[in-house]
Design a protein around this motif. Structure first.
Motif, PDB file in Angstrom:
ATOM      1  N   PRO A  59       5.373  14.512  19.588  1.00 46.79           N
ATOM      2  CA  PRO A  59       6.691  15.141  19.402  1.00 46.79           C
ATOM      3  C   PRO A  59       7.288  14.912  18.021  1.00 46.79           C
ATOM      4  CG  PRO A  59       6.570  14.073  21.542  1.00 46.79           C
ATOM      5  CD  PRO A  59       5.356  13.653  20.789  1.00 46.79           C
ATOM      6  N   GLY A  60       6.840  13.861  17.327  1.00 46.67           N
ATOM      7  CA  GLY A  60       7.344  13.601  15.989  1.00 46.67           C
ATOM      8  C   GLY A  60       6.982  14.683  14.997  1.00 46.67           C
ATOM      9  N   LEU A  61       5.983  15.529  15.334  1.00 48.01           N
ATOM     10  CA  LEU A  61       5.581  16.616  14.442  1.00 48.01           C
ATOM     11  C   LEU A  61       6.663  17.677  14.319  1.00 48.01           C
ATOM     12  CD1 LEU A  61       1.849  17.072  15.513  1.00 48.01           C
ATOM     13  CD2 LEU A  61       2.712  15.944  13.463  1.00 48.01           C
ATOM     14  N   TRP A  62       7.535  17.798  15.304  1.00 51.88           N
ATOM     15  CA  TRP A  62       8.622  18.779  15.227  1.00 51.88           C
ATOM     16  C   TRP A  62       9.996  18.108  15.356  1.00 51.88           C
ATOM     17  CZ3 TRP A  62       4.613  19.332  18.830  1.00 51.88           C
ATOM     18  CH2 TRP A  62       4.883  18.843  20.113  1.00 51.88           C
ATOM     19  N   GLY A  63      10.064  16.858  14.902  1.00 50.24           N
ATOM     20  CA  GLY A  63      11.356  16.188  14.807  1.00 50.24           C
ATOM     21  C   GLY A  63      11.734  15.338  15.995  1.00 50.24           C
TER      22      GLY A  63
ATOM     23  N   ASP B  60      21.167  21.235  11.948  1.00 48.65           N
ATOM     24  CA  ASP B  60      22.150  20.394  12.619  1.00 48.65           C
ATOM     25  C   ASP B  60      22.070  18.948  12.175  1.00 48.65           C
ATOM     26  OD1 ASP B  60      19.691  20.062  13.725  1.00 48.65           O
ATOM     27  OD2 ASP B  60      20.420  19.693  15.773  1.00 48.65           O
ATOM     28  N   GLU B  61      21.011  18.587  11.426  1.00 45.07           N
ATOM     29  CA  GLU B  61      20.893  17.218  10.954  1.00 45.07           C
ATOM     30  C   GLU B  61      21.272  17.088   9.481  1.00 45.07           C
ATOM     31  OE1 GLU B  61      17.018  15.719  11.754  1.00 45.07           O
ATOM     32  OE2 GLU B  61      17.239  15.795  13.916  1.00 45.07           O
ATOM     33  N   HIS B  62      21.363  18.218   8.765  1.00 41.92           N
ATOM     34  CA  HIS B  62      21.692  18.172   7.344  1.00 41.92           C
ATOM     35  C   HIS B  62      23.207  18.261   7.179  1.00 41.92           C
ATOM     36  CE1 HIS B  62      21.334  18.705   3.058  1.00 41.92           C
ATOM     37  NE2 HIS B  62      22.093  19.799   3.139  1.00 41.92           N
ATOM     38  N   VAL B  63      23.774  17.249   6.571  1.00 44.71           N
ATOM     39  CA  VAL B  63      25.219  17.210   6.384  1.00 44.71           C
ATOM     40  C   VAL B  63      25.512  17.169   4.896  1.00 44.71           C
ATOM     41  CG1 VAL B  63      27.331  15.919   6.773  1.00 44.71           C
ATOM     42  CG2 VAL B  63      25.601  16.038   8.573  1.00 44.71           C
ATOM     43  N   GLU B  64      26.394  18.049   4.458  1.00 44.11           N
ATOM     44  CA  GLU B  64      26.810  18.066   3.062  1.00 44.11           C
ATOM     45  C   GLU B  64      28.297  18.370   3.006  1.00 44.11           C
ATOM     46  OE1 GLU B  64      25.928  20.454  -1.123  1.00 44.11           O
ATOM     47  OE2 GLU B  64      24.731  20.864   0.656  1.00 44.11           O
ATOM     48  N   ALA B  65      29.012  17.555   2.259  1.00 47.48           N
ATOM     49  CA  ALA B  65      30.442  17.813   2.082  1.00 47.48           C
ATOM     50  C   ALA B  65      30.604  18.937   1.060  1.00 47.48           C
ATOM     51  CB  ALA B  65      31.147  16.544   1.611  1.00 47.48           C
ATOM     52  N   HIS B  66      31.142  20.055   1.490  1.00 48.32           N
ATOM     53  CA  HIS B  66      31.278  21.213   0.603  1.00 48.32           C
ATOM     54  C   HIS B  66      32.533  21.138  -0.251  1.00 48.32           C
ATOM     55  CE1 HIS B  66      27.893  23.227   2.493  1.00 48.32           C
ATOM     56  NE2 HIS B  66      28.409  22.942   3.686  1.00 48.32           N
ATOM     57  N   TYR B  67      33.334  20.112  -0.049  1.00 48.12           N
ATOM     58  CA  TYR B  67      34.597  19.998  -0.791  1.00 48.12           C
ATOM     59  C   TYR B  67      34.724  18.607  -1.397  1.00 48.12           C
ATOM     60  CZ  TYR B  67      35.351  24.053   2.163  1.00 48.12           C
ATOM     61  OH  TYR B  67      35.188  25.249   2.796  1.00 48.12           O
TER      62      TYR B  67
ATOM     63  N   ASN C  41      21.551  13.287  15.035  1.00 51.45           N
ATOM     64  CA  ASN C  41      21.803  14.638  15.538  1.00 51.45           C
ATOM     65  C   ASN C  41      23.207  14.783  16.125  1.00 51.45           C
ATOM     66  OD1 ASN C  41      20.910  17.322  16.238  1.00 51.45           O
ATOM     67  ND2 ASN C  41      20.887  16.625  18.354  1.00 51.45           N
ATOM     68  N   ARG C  42      23.696  13.750  16.831  1.00 55.43           N
ATOM     69  CA  ARG C  42      25.018  13.822  17.455  1.00 55.43           C
ATOM     70  C   ARG C  42      26.126  13.805  16.405  1.00 55.43           C
ATOM     71  NH1 ARG C  42      24.386   8.464  20.677  1.00 55.43           N
ATOM     72  NH2 ARG C  42      23.508   7.973  18.626  1.00 55.43           N
ATOM     73  N   VAL C  43      25.926  12.983  15.355  1.00 56.01           N
ATOM     74  CA  VAL C  43      26.927  12.893  14.297  1.00 56.01           C
ATOM     75  C   VAL C  43      26.932  14.161  13.447  1.00 56.01           C
ATOM     76  CG1 VAL C  43      27.613  11.632  12.222  1.00 56.01           C
ATOM     77  CG2 VAL C  43      26.802  10.375  14.231  1.00 56.01           C
TER      78      VAL C  43
ATOM     79  N   PHE D 227      30.022   4.890  14.769  1.00 52.88           N
ATOM     80  CA  PHE D 227      30.721   5.996  14.111  1.00 52.88           C
ATOM     81  C   PHE D 227      31.093   7.067  15.131  1.00 52.88           C
ATOM     82  CE2 PHE D 227      31.101   9.912  11.683  1.00 52.88           C
ATOM     83  CZ  PHE D 227      31.864   9.505  10.593  1.00 52.88           C
ATOM     84  N   LEU D 228      30.204   7.336  16.079  1.00 56.86           N
ATOM     85  CA  LEU D 228      30.487   8.316  17.124  1.00 56.86           C
ATOM     86  C   LEU D 228      31.697   7.906  17.955  1.00 56.86           C
ATOM     87  CD1 LEU D 228      26.984   9.370  18.461  1.00 56.86           C
ATOM     88  CD2 LEU D 228      28.745  10.901  17.591  1.00 56.86           C
ATOM     89  N   GLU D 229      31.792   6.635  18.282  1.00 57.44           N
ATOM     90  CA  GLU D 229      32.927   6.154  19.061  1.00 57.44           C
ATOM     91  C   GLU D 229      34.236   6.397  18.311  1.00 57.44           C
ATOM     92  OE1 GLU D 229      34.559   1.991  21.121  1.00 57.44           O
ATOM     93  OE2 GLU D 229      32.588   2.060  20.142  1.00 57.44           O
ATOM     94  N   TYR D 230      34.208   6.119  16.989  1.00 58.08           N
ATOM     95  CA  TYR D 230      35.412   6.331  16.184  1.00 58.08           C
ATOM     96  C   TYR D 230      35.778   7.811  16.118  1.00 58.08           C
ATOM     97  CZ  TYR D 230      37.613   7.958  11.945  1.00 58.08           C
ATOM     98  OH  TYR D 230      38.379   8.673  11.067  1.00 58.08           O
ATOM     99  N   ILE D 231      34.817   8.679  15.744  1.00 56.71           N
ATOM    100  CA  ILE D 231      35.135  10.079  15.490  1.00 56.71           C
ATOM    101  C   ILE D 231      35.509  10.810  16.781  1.00 56.71           C
ATOM    102  CG2 ILE D 231      32.777  10.996  15.672  1.00 56.71           C
ATOM    103  CD1 ILE D 231      35.328  11.962  12.969  1.00 56.71           C
TER     104      ILE D 231
END
Length: 625
Positions: A455-459, A481-488, A528-530, A614-618
């Motif tokens: 399964p690691g072959l597809w993430g 859904d895993e790539h996060v970038e602040a656009h501002y 993934n959740r964050v 972090f999930l608990e906080y957000i």
């Protein structure tokens, strides 16, 4: 925005005094910059070897030109965990000095300038800070009151954090135990290779037949075992002394050394498969064997040396793997791993010499020894790719992304399974040999392991080998859904978007030189959740407190908060003041969620590489939006 009713968290671990002093040269005065730091904080030298780390201390004149010739004492040089490199720094009390020629300056003038510095402790850094000064040249102190510019350390941090150091010592001790056990395991594996296993009964038989009494035989065998331990442990120390203690840090950080280690272990692994043999010169073995005939303790030493030499084709690759695995940057690590390796190797010789009757319980030599050797060789080939991955990550070449690395390990696992089931053969395998049920069970384990990795072959998750493959963001597949970038990177712009999209605004106070910020982005944001929350449920703005881009002059201001002055002339200073004045914090990373009125929602978050925290906080903050 509104002030938050939370306890003050402004950290100000440094205070400055800048004074003028007379010198023995007429028409010349000395400017002395004095920084006093709280225990366990440090400030960096002017002369850093790399621009990839912290901001070096720098001094500027009124025209914002760097002042040349500012002298400093000999700095400490030590590993800084914030930047994961050796750095020059000062602690407790530090002085810098520069000389001013008064020939073209009136005594009624004022000497103006500024300095830039950055301070850190063992876990965090504060953003680079400017200090502006204006010194009346009429106020020059006597040379007799000039302070000692290089005061000795008071070791305040050692005294105030004795318990913390004890904890660190316990952690280092625990790490050495694991390194010792790793060496012991590899030494135990070496016993079951064709170069070592047949020597056990031969050596024991020699001692029992040549010794006049049983006690003498046991004594000679114990001495023999001691010399095995001595030779292999001395080898670990010799390699470290030859290449230096820092060679273990090089293994972890230098890409070219990692490539060399990959090739070395790959060659060792292939040699275990039987395609060629790696041996030390035969003349060494002949000389050691001849010396062993002298008898006595010297003869026993050369018998142990003969074992080390003739068994090198089997033990050498395992020793290389052991030393690579002990990459911690100290003499203790290679000593511990080689001590464990040699004890495991020596114990059977000592035990069976003391109790030769148990020799009958040993399995007879045969093809199974070559099977062990091949299995070890394939495993070593798999581990070799870890070092190639290290080099690829540092150089960012994209040659070995996560999926390819896992794919290589799947191929190795399936090759091991096929070999143990008798489907493929290597040069030294016995033709037509019957496959035992024990061998098939081990083959089934490797088959299941290969299936687990698939399964690691597809993430998919492969937590059992966490730390070996490249990180999840170093991937072939671009998981949106895993790539996060602040656009501002501007507060007002981001707030306008948050209002338009009816989403809360998440402030990310960060820094270009903030290592812990990068760790949060790589270890927490990629969860993934964050990532789903950051991409879909909030407007994320990253405010870089160390951004040195100048603001327009009409926006320059001088603000004060918590007894600390903020000369707001750069974008970074603007965000640094915003964080301090509105949230009583000045350390990064720092996360806070705001509503459309600029009011804080819920609590706040700092550095914690655990995604669940972090999930608990957000989630708690979002529930209140």
């Amino acid at each position: 925005m509104t002030n938050m009713s939370i306890s003050a968290q402004i950290e100000d671990p440094i205070s400055w005094e800048i004074n003028l002093y007379e010198t023995a040269v007429e028409g010349q005065i000395e400017v002395i910059y004095n920084a006093s730091l709280d225990p366990c904080w440090h400030i960096y030298s002017q002369f850093l070897d790399s621009d990839d780390g912290p901001v070096a201390t720098a001094f500027y004149n009124e025209g914002n030109e760097i002042i040349e010739g500012v002298t400093e004492c000999e700095p400490y040089m030590a590993y800084d965990p914030n930047f994961m490199m050796d750095l020059k720094y000062f602690k407790e009390e530090v002085y810098w000095s520069s000389l001013i020629n008064m020939s073209d300056i009136a005594s009624t003038d004022t000497l103006k300038g500024s300095l830039l510095y950055m301070v850190c402790d063992a876990t965090k850094c504060l953003p680079p800070t400017d200090v502006y000064y204006a010194l009346p040249l009429s106020e020059v102190n006597s040379a007799t009151s000039r302070p000692d510019l290089c005061p000795p350390s008071k070791h305040l941090c050692d005294e105030d954090n004795h318990g913390e150091e004890d904890t660190q010592g316990e952690e280092e001790e625990g790490g050495l135990i694991w390194i010792f056990l790793m060496g012991f395991g590899l030494g135990f594996a070496a016993l079951f290779t064709p170069c070592v296993f047949p020597l056990i009964p031969m050596t024991v038989s020699f001692f029992t037949k040549t010794s006049k009494t049983k006690a003498a035989g046991i004594k000679n065998a114990l001495i023999y075992g001691f010399f095995i331990i001595f030779i292999y442990t001395a080898l670990g120390l010799l390699l470290t002394a030859t290449f230096g203690v820092d060679i273990m840090n090089v293994i972890s950080t230098d890409p070219y050394f990692n490539v060399g280690l990959f090739l070395l272990l790959l060659v060792f692994g292939i040699s275990f498969l039987g395609y060629f043999e790696i041996q030390l010169p035969q003349s060494w073995a002949n000389k050691a064997d001849a010396a062993s005939d002298r008898g006595g303790i010297i003869g026993i030493f050369f018998m142990a040396a003969t074992l080390a030499i003739v068994s090198f084709s089997c033990t050498g690759p395992l020793i290389g793997g052991a030393l690579a695995g002990a990459a911690t940057g100290s003499f203790e690590a290679p000593t511990a791993v080689m001590l464990g390796f040699s004890i495991a190797l020596a114990l059977p010789f000592m035990f069976f010499s003391a109790f030769p009757g148990y020799l009958n319980s040993l399995p007879t030599s045969g093809g199974w020894l070559n099977t062990v050797k091949v299995v070890l060789g394939l495993i070593e080939i798999g581990f070799a790719f870890k070092f190639l991955s290290n080099a690829d990550l540092v150089l960012q070449l994209g040659l070995l992304p996560r999926e390819i690395f896992i794919g290589i390990w799947i191929v190795v696992a399936l090759t091991l399974a096929a070999y143990l089931f008798g489907l493929i053969h290597f040069p030294h395998d016995s033709k037509g040999a019957k496959i035992s049920w024990k061998r098939k069970i081990v083959g089934a384990v490797f088959l299941l392991f290969g299936g687990y990795l698939t399964p690691g072959l597809w993430g998919g998750s492969v937590d059992a080998i966490s730390g070996f493959p490249p990180p999840t963001f170093y991937s072939i597949w671009q998981h949106e859904d895993e790539h996060v970038e602040a656009h501002y990177r501007d507060y007002d712009e981001a707030m306008a978007v948050a209002i338009a999209q009816n989403k809360p605004l998440l402030l990310d106070f960060t820094g270009w030189a903030c290592v812990n910020c990068r760790k949060m982005e790589e270890q927490v944001w990629t969860d993934n959740r964050v990532s789903k929350i950051l991409n879909n449920d909030v407007i994320l703005v990253s405010l870089y407190v160390d951004d040195r881009t100048k603001l327009p002059e009409e926006e320059w201001t001088l603000e004060e908060y918590g007894g600390k002055e903020f000369y707001i002339r750069t974008i970074g200073k603007k965000w640094s003041y915003l964080q301090a004045s509105q949230f009583d914090r000045n350390a990064q990373p720092f996360y806070v969620l705001l509503d459309h009125n600029g009011t804080q929602i819920g609590g706040s978050a700092g550095y914690d590489p655990n995604p669940d925290a972090f999930l608990e906080y957000i989630n708690d903050a979002l529930a209140k939006f």
